[in-house]
Structures are given as structure tokens and as C-alpha cells.
Design a protein around this motif. Structure first.
Motif, PDB file in Angstrom:
ATOM      1  N   GLU A   3      -0.323 121.647 121.493  1.00 28.66           N
ATOM      2  CA  GLU A   3      -1.335 122.712 121.401  1.00 28.66           C
ATOM      3  C   GLU A   3      -2.730 122.162 121.708  1.00 28.66           C
ATOM      4  OE1 GLU A   3      -2.268 126.625 121.114  1.00 28.66           O
ATOM      5  OE2 GLU A   3      -0.273 125.782 120.930  1.00 28.66           O
ATOM      6  N   LYS A   4      -3.012 120.942 121.225  1.00 27.05           N
ATOM      7  CA  LYS A   4      -4.315 120.311 121.477  1.00 27.05           C
ATOM      8  C   LYS A   4      -4.532 120.098 122.975  1.00 27.05           C
ATOM      9  CE  LYS A   4      -6.757 116.009 120.553  1.00 27.05           C
ATOM     10  NZ  LYS A   4      -6.661 114.686 119.974  1.00 27.05           N
ATOM     11  N   SER A   8      -7.335 121.821 125.314  1.00 29.85           N
ATOM     12  CA  SER A   8      -8.253 120.997 126.109  1.00 29.85           C
ATOM     13  C   SER A   8      -8.197 121.394 127.575  1.00 29.85           C
ATOM     14  CB  SER A   8      -7.925 119.507 125.956  1.00 29.85           C
ATOM     15  OG  SER A   8      -8.249 119.052 124.673  1.00 29.85           O
ATOM     16  N   ASP A   9      -6.992 121.630 128.089  1.00 33.45           N
ATOM     17  CA  ASP A   9      -6.843 122.029 129.489  1.00 33.45           C
ATOM     18  C   ASP A   9      -7.545 123.355 129.769  1.00 33.45           C
ATOM     19  OD1 ASP A   9      -5.378 119.747 130.001  1.00 33.45           O
ATOM     20  OD2 ASP A   9      -3.433 120.758 130.084  1.00 33.45           O
ATOM     21  N   GLN A  10      -7.396 124.319 128.867  1.00 29.20           N
ATOM     22  CA  GLN A  10      -8.069 125.611 129.034  1.00 29.20           C
ATOM     23  C   GLN A  10      -9.582 125.435 128.976  1.00 29.20           C
ATOM     24  OE1 GLN A  10      -6.421 128.009 125.877  1.00 29.20           O
ATOM     25  NE2 GLN A  10      -4.883 128.914 127.240  1.00 29.20           N
ATOM     26  N   LEU A  11     -10.044 124.650 128.021  1.00 27.51           N
ATOM     27  CA  LEU A  11     -11.475 124.411 127.878  1.00 27.51           C
ATOM     28  C   LEU A  11     -12.038 123.758 129.140  1.00 27.51           C
ATOM     29  CD1 LEU A  11     -14.074 124.399 126.203  1.00 27.51           C
ATOM     30  CD2 LEU A  11     -13.285 122.266 125.140  1.00 27.51           C
ATOM     31  N   ILE A  12     -11.352 122.736 129.639  1.00 26.83           N
ATOM     32  CA  ILE A  12     -11.802 122.052 130.853  1.00 26.83           C
ATOM     33  C   ILE A  12     -11.865 123.025 132.025  1.00 26.83           C
ATOM     34  CG2 ILE A  12     -11.119 120.328 132.580  1.00 26.83           C
ATOM     35  CD1 ILE A  12     -10.064 118.656 130.147  1.00 26.83           C
ATOM     36  N   ALA A  13     -10.847 123.848 132.187  1.00 29.35           N
ATOM     37  CA  ALA A  13     -10.816 124.813 133.295  1.00 29.35           C
ATOM     38  C   ALA A  13     -12.017 125.754 133.231  1.00 29.35           C
ATOM     39  CB  ALA A  13      -9.511 125.609 133.271  1.00 29.35           C
ATOM     40  N   GLN A  62     -21.801 127.519 128.735  1.00 28.88           N
ATOM     41  CA  GLN A  62     -21.785 128.172 127.418  1.00 28.88           C
ATOM     42  C   GLN A  62     -21.281 129.598 127.513  1.00 28.88           C
ATOM     43  OE1 GLN A  62     -25.949 127.014 126.088  1.00 28.88           O
ATOM     44  NE2 GLN A  62     -24.858 127.187 124.156  1.00 28.88           N
ATOM     45  N   LYS A  63     -21.798 130.340 128.485  1.00 29.50           N
ATOM     46  CA  LYS A  63     -21.437 131.744 128.637  1.00 29.50           C
ATOM     47  C   LYS A  63     -19.957 131.898 128.992  1.00 29.50           C
ATOM     48  CE  LYS A  63     -23.019 134.301 132.083  1.00 29.50           C
ATOM     49  NZ  LYS A  63     -23.981 134.943 132.991  1.00 29.50           N
ATOM     50  N   THR A  64     -19.483 131.089 129.941  1.00 25.19           N
ATOM     51  CA  THR A  64     -18.097 131.185 130.386  1.00 25.19           C
ATOM     52  C   THR A  64     -17.130 130.827 129.259  1.00 25.19           C
ATOM     53  OG1 THR A  64     -18.766 130.619 132.636  1.00 25.19           O
ATOM     54  CG2 THR A  64     -16.435 130.374 132.117  1.00 25.19           C
ATOM     55  N   VAL A  65     -17.377 129.713 128.580  1.00 23.16           N
ATOM     56  CA  VAL A  65     -16.481 129.278 127.505  1.00 23.16           C
ATOM     57  C   VAL A  65     -16.516 130.269 126.341  1.00 23.16           C
ATOM     58  CG1 VAL A  65     -16.080 127.468 125.781  1.00 23.16           C
ATOM     59  CG2 VAL A  65     -16.564 126.840 128.157  1.00 23.16           C
ATOM     60  N   ASN A  91     -13.392 117.554 121.488  1.00 23.53           N
ATOM     61  CA  ASN A  91     -12.444 116.776 122.304  1.00 23.53           C
ATOM     62  C   ASN A  91     -12.918 116.603 123.742  1.00 23.53           C
ATOM     63  OD1 ASN A  91     -10.583 116.342 120.242  1.00 23.53           O
ATOM     64  ND2 ASN A  91      -9.572 118.300 120.636  1.00 23.53           N
ATOM     65  N   VAL A  92     -13.844 117.442 124.176  1.00 19.82           N
ATOM     66  CA  VAL A  92     -14.382 117.397 125.536  1.00 19.82           C
ATOM     67  C   VAL A  92     -15.904 117.320 125.430  1.00 19.82           C
ATOM     68  CG1 VAL A  92     -14.545 118.584 127.749  1.00 19.82           C
ATOM     69  CG2 VAL A  92     -12.444 118.781 126.400  1.00 19.82           C
ATOM     70  N   VAL A  93     -16.484 116.310 126.071  1.00 18.97           N
ATOM     71  CA  VAL A  93     -17.939 116.171 126.092  1.00 18.97           C
ATOM     72  C   VAL A  93     -18.408 116.331 127.539  1.00 18.97           C
ATOM     73  CG1 VAL A  93     -19.887 114.617 125.685  1.00 18.97           C
ATOM     74  CG2 VAL A  93     -18.006 114.703 124.046  1.00 18.97           C
ATOM     75  N   VAL A  94     -19.368 117.223 127.738  1.00 20.56           N
ATOM     76  CA  VAL A  94     -19.882 117.518 129.074  1.00 20.56           C
ATOM     77  C   VAL A  94     -21.250 116.858 129.235  1.00 20.56           C
ATOM     78  CG1 VAL A  94     -20.461 119.348 130.717  1.00 20.56           C
ATOM     79  CG2 VAL A  94     -18.717 119.768 128.956  1.00 20.56           C
TER      80      VAL A  94
END
Length: 123
Positions: A3-4, A8-13, A62-65, A91-94
Motif C-alpha cells: 500500500e505504501k 508513493s507511486d500515485q503521489l509521484i505521478a 500543491q494544487k494537483t496533489v 516519503n517523497v521530497v520535492v
């Protein structure tokens, strides 16, 4: 896939989508999962051509996520001068840089053991 990893994959996309909507340049994903003692699983690095574009990239991410995943960054740092803005999604740093600042700090070399995936853009 756990699930993690799926989250993460969805967040990155969606982060990539946010960057591309305002024509962010040189998008790289650094996979840090195989490196011991890292603070997160992924870095996403991109750059803009001015502080205005850097802020536009940050706002677009920010808006998209927020719209797609109802998620917001735990912390944002550097928006004041917009030369290097860090967005912490745990888990993801931009990292959103101005080009000359990115070249100076050269984060990709500092994390040379990471698996780097470059995203090709069509603009």
C-alpha cells in the motif's frame, strides 16, 4: 505491491503532472529505497527559469496533489526567495530549483548511489 508503494507511486505521478502543467524542466526521480538511513524513499528534482516559475511549479504541485489525492505537504521551505523550494510529503521530497542553484548544489551527485529516472518532457 504494498500500500505504501502504491501511495508513493500515485503521489509521484501527480507531482510530475503538477510540474509538467507549468513546464518545469529537467525532472529527475531519485529512488533512495536501497540506500541505508535515508530520510525518505524518493527525491523529485526539477528546475524553473525564474523565481516566478519556481513558485508556479510549487503551487501547481500543491494544487494537483490536493485535488487528486486530498494530500498536502507536511512542510514547505524556501518559498520566500524561490531559489530552492523543498516540499516534504514525508516519503517523497520535492526539490524545485532555479537552474543555476541546482547546478551549484548538484544533489544528483551527492546521492550518486540512488537510481535516477529522468522524465522526458515534450515542451
Amino acid at each position: 505491491m504494498s500500500e505504501k508503494e502504491k501511495n508513493s507511486d500515485q503521489l509521484i505521478a501527480h507531482i510530475i503532472k503538477g510540474i509538467e502543467e507549468v513546464k518545469g524542466n529537467d525532472i529527475d526521480i531519485l529512488d533512495l529505497r536501497e540506500i541505508e538511513n535515508t530520510v525518505c524513499d524518493y527525491f523529485i528534482i526539477c528546475n524553473g527559469t525564474s523565481n516566478t516559475q519556481v513558485n508556479a511549479i510549487v503551487n501547481s504541485i500543491q494544487k494537483t496533489v490536493s485535488k487528486e489525492l486530498q494530500d498536502k505537504p507536511w512542510h514547505i521551505e524556501g518559498s520566500e526567495n524561490a531559489e530552492w523550494v523543498l516540499m516534504d510529503y514525508v516519503n517523497v521530497v520535492v526539490h524545485v530549483f532555479q537552474k543555476h542553484i541546482r547546478e551549484f548544489y548538484d544533489i544528483e551527485s551527492l546521492w550518486g548511489d540512488a537510481k535516477i529516472t529522468s522524465i522526458q518532457t515534450s515542451y
